[in-house]
Design an enzyme around this catalytic site. Structure first.
Site, mmCIF file in Angstrom:
data_model
loop_
_atom_site.group_PDB
_atom_site.id
_atom_site.type_symbol
_atom_site.label_atom_id
_atom_site.label_comp_id
_atom_site.label_asym_id
_atom_site.label_seq_id
_atom_site.Cartn_x
_atom_site.Cartn_y
_atom_site.Cartn_z
ATOM 1 N N ARG A 106 0.919 -1.307 -0.064
ATOM 2 C CA ARG A 106 0.197 -0.051 0.059
ATOM 3 C C ARG A 106 1.053 1.090 0.056
ATOM 4 O O ARG A 106 1.814 1.361 0.793
ATOM 5 C CB ARG A 106 -0.964 0.130 1.168
ATOM 6 C CG ARG A 106 -1.349 1.516 1.292
ATOM 7 C CD ARG A 106 -2.369 1.645 2.506
ATOM 8 N NE ARG A 106 -3.787 0.939 2.147
ATOM 9 C CZ ARG A 106 -4.925 1.148 2.779
ATOM 10 N NH1 ARG A 106 -4.729 2.235 3.552
ATOM 11 N NH2 ARG A 106 -5.907 0.434 2.310
ATOM 12 N N HIS A 133 -7.544 0.746 -6.219
ATOM 13 C CA HIS A 133 -7.727 0.136 -4.785
ATOM 14 C C HIS A 133 -8.488 -1.177 -5.106
ATOM 15 O O HIS A 133 -9.649 -1.451 -4.592
ATOM 16 C CB HIS A 133 -8.539 0.916 -3.726
ATOM 17 C CG HIS A 133 -8.437 0.510 -2.464
ATOM 18 N ND1 HIS A 133 -7.556 -0.603 -2.081
ATOM 19 C CD2 HIS A 133 -9.150 0.766 -1.408
ATOM 20 C CE1 HIS A 133 -7.807 -0.674 -0.408
ATOM 21 N NE2 HIS A 133 -8.748 0.033 -0.309
ATOM 22 N N GLN A 136 -10.604 -3.560 -2.348
ATOM 23 C CA GLN A 136 -11.735 -3.078 -2.106
ATOM 24 C C GLN A 136 -12.871 -3.396 -3.012
ATOM 25 O O GLN A 136 -13.934 -3.804 -2.425
ATOM 26 C CB GLN A 136 -11.521 -1.584 -1.928
ATOM 27 C CG GLN A 136 -12.890 -0.918 -1.250
ATOM 28 C CD GLN A 136 -13.166 -1.057 0.182
ATOM 29 O OE1 GLN A 136 -12.391 -1.041 0.952
ATOM 30 N NE2 GLN A 136 -14.389 -1.551 0.522
ATOM 31 N N ASP A 228 -16.970 8.192 -1.149
ATOM 32 C CA ASP A 228 -15.596 7.920 -0.437
ATOM 33 C C ASP A 228 -15.264 9.217 0.140
ATOM 34 O O ASP A 228 -15.714 10.450 -0.410
ATOM 35 C CB ASP A 228 -14.604 7.298 -1.548
ATOM 36 C CG ASP A 228 -13.034 7.221 -0.752
ATOM 37 O OD1 ASP A 228 -13.029 7.178 0.159
ATOM 38 O OD2 ASP A 228 -12.093 6.937 -1.592
ATOM 39 N N CYS A 269 -16.277 2.849 1.278
ATOM 40 C CA CYS A 269 -14.932 2.197 1.559
ATOM 41 C C CYS A 269 -14.624 2.080 2.967
ATOM 42 O O CYS A 269 -13.939 1.159 3.461
ATOM 43 C CB CYS A 269 -13.935 2.159 0.750
ATOM 44 S SG CYS A 269 -13.290 3.952 0.510
ATOM 45 N N ARG A 297 -13.748 -7.367 3.555
ATOM 46 C CA ARG A 297 -12.495 -7.350 2.990
ATOM 47 C C ARG A 297 -11.592 -8.292 3.378
ATOM 48 O O ARG A 297 -10.675 -8.883 2.438
ATOM 49 C CB ARG A 297 -11.649 -5.781 3.791
ATOM 50 C CG ARG A 297 -12.473 -4.440 3.390
ATOM 51 C CD ARG A 297 -12.285 -4.279 2.049
ATOM 52 N NE ARG A 297 -10.922 -4.418 1.421
ATOM 53 C CZ ARG A 297 -9.960 -3.406 1.964
ATOM 54 N NH1 ARG A 297 -10.176 -2.338 2.556
ATOM 55 N NH2 ARG A 297 -8.789 -3.657 1.515
HETATM 56 N N1 NVA Z 1 -9.485 7.231 -1.444
HETATM 57 C C1 NVA Z 1 -9.354 6.883 -0.247
HETATM 58 C C2 NVA Z 1 -9.582 5.500 -0.022
HETATM 59 C C3 NVA Z 1 -9.129 5.116 1.388
HETATM 60 C C4 NVA Z 1 -9.420 3.424 1.586
HETATM 61 C C5 NVA Z 1 -7.907 7.084 -0.028
HETATM 62 O O1 NVA Z 1 -6.935 6.952 -0.591
HETATM 63 O O2 NVA Z 1 -7.360 7.862 1.083
HETATM 64 N N1 CP Z 2 -10.989 0.683 2.974
HETATM 65 C C1 CP Z 2 -9.791 0.572 3.328
HETATM 66 O O1 CP Z 2 -8.704 0.523 2.663
HETATM 67 O O2 CP Z 2 -9.531 1.096 4.601
HETATM 68 P P1 CP Z 2 -8.118 1.140 5.404
HETATM 69 O O3 CP Z 2 -7.494 2.366 4.871
HETATM 70 O O4 CP Z 2 -8.336 1.218 6.802
HETATM 71 O O5 CP Z 2 -7.257 -0.164 4.929
#
Ligand code: NVA
Ligand code: CP
Length: 311
Positions: A106, A133, A136, A228, A269, A297
């Site tokens: 990540r 992502h 998800q 989101d 998400c 998840r």
């Molecule tokens: N769009 C958000 C998703 C988090 C799971 C981010 O990248 O922060």
């Molecule tokens: N939805 C999601 O990816 O959550 P986290 O950022 O907590 O992993």
């Protein structure tokens, strides 16, 4: 279906049949876990979990899924390893690939996860980048399938930041699986043309449609309204500008009622900024399935690891 040795970088690389298979496998693993049955599919495997950005759901899902199937997960936070400081992605990938059997990443640049996959020689799974992502989306598809009983022909509206990692990945996943997909966002936050065109191709094959619009009337007949955060991780400096731009696209009671259906579900998400992209009222309402998504998840990430690395 044999997905052994495959990377999981975006859903562009997976056919609708392969995505369907991963959802079935996740469903099966979920049912077994509910009966107290876990497996040994990843016994003796060591899994690296690289996190440049924070995470609750993704990190915990990878850890629990790995342990459930007999693997050892090792969390590698951004200050724990040389990646990005003293060592190139290419070298880190080759080292970790010698030591580990699978690598989750990540982080920020999508190219980093692509390079890890290119050089590691073991399966690499994308746990979120600035652009995509994909794990998800499997959880979201499973949640919709559990809720409605089917996917093809459902009407899905994503309201908010229409060009972030979630919007991009949802557009890929929904168009592949035959779900009618709408981005409801100001034009300045629509996804890149190139990706829209690619997904229009997927939609043509699956019999679904892709719509980009600024008009909130587009939620009429929606089965799912998804949103989101307005500022993704790494974009915190854009908060004020985004609030002004996206306020008209907040998911609130009025927008939910505009669907004209009392069966529309609300999805996110998570983590959510209540009062921005969604009101507390909708988040806590009976229409909200956000915690089913969060649980899913784990089951879907387990399916990805079992399918690509398991015995
Ligand atoms: N769009 C958000 C998703 C988090 C799971 C981010 O990248 O922060
Ligand atoms: N939805 C999601 O990816 O959550 P986290 O950022 O907590 O992993």
């Amino acid at each position: 279906m044999n997905l052994k040795g495959r990377n999981f970088i975006t859903l562009k690389d997976y056919s609708p049949e392969e995505i369907g298979y991963l959802l079935e496998l996740a469903s099966d693993l979920k049912a077994k876990k509910k009966q107290g049955i876990t497996g040994n599919s990843l016994k003796g495997k060591n899994i690296a979990l690289i996190f440049e950005k924070p995470s609750t759901r993704t990190r915990c899902s990878f850890v629990v899924a790995a342990v459930d199937e007999g693997a050892h997960p090792e969390y590698l936070g951004k200050d724990d390893i040389q990646l990005g400081h003293k060592e190139s992605v290419e070298d880190t990938a080759r080292v970790l690939g010698r030591v580990f059997d699978g690598i989750e990443f990540r982080g920020f640049k999508h190219k980093t996860v692509e390079d890890l996959a290119k050089y590691a020689g073991v399966p690499v799974w994308n746990g979120l980048t600035d652009d995509y992502h994909p794990t998800q989306i499997l959880a979201d598809l499973l949640t919709m399938k559990e809720h409605f009983g089917y996917l093809k022909g459902l009407r899905f509206v994503y309201a908010g930041d229409g060009r972030n990692n979630m919007a991009n990945s949802l557009m890929i996943g929904m168009s592949k699986m035959g779900v009618h997909f709408t981005i409801l966002a100001p034009e300045s936050l629509w996804p890149k043309n190139e990706l829209v065109e690619l997904c229009q191709g997927y939609a043509a094959e699956s019999g679904s449609t892709i719509t980009l619009t600024e008009d909130t009337d587009a939620v009429k007949d929606a089965d799912t309204i998804y949103t989101d955060v307005w500022c993704s991780m790494g974009e915190e400096d854009k908060a004020a500008q985004r609030i002004t731009l996206l306020k008209p696209y907040q998911v609130n009671k009025e927008l939910m009622e505009k669907t004209g259906k009392d069966t529309t579900i609300f999805m996110h998400c998570l983590p959510a900024v209540k009062g921005n992209e969604v009101t507390e009222e909708v988040f806590e309402s009976g229409a909200s399935v956000v915690f089913d998504e969060a649980e899913n998840r784990m089951h879907t990430i387990k399916a990805v690891m079992v399918a690509t690395l398991g015995e």
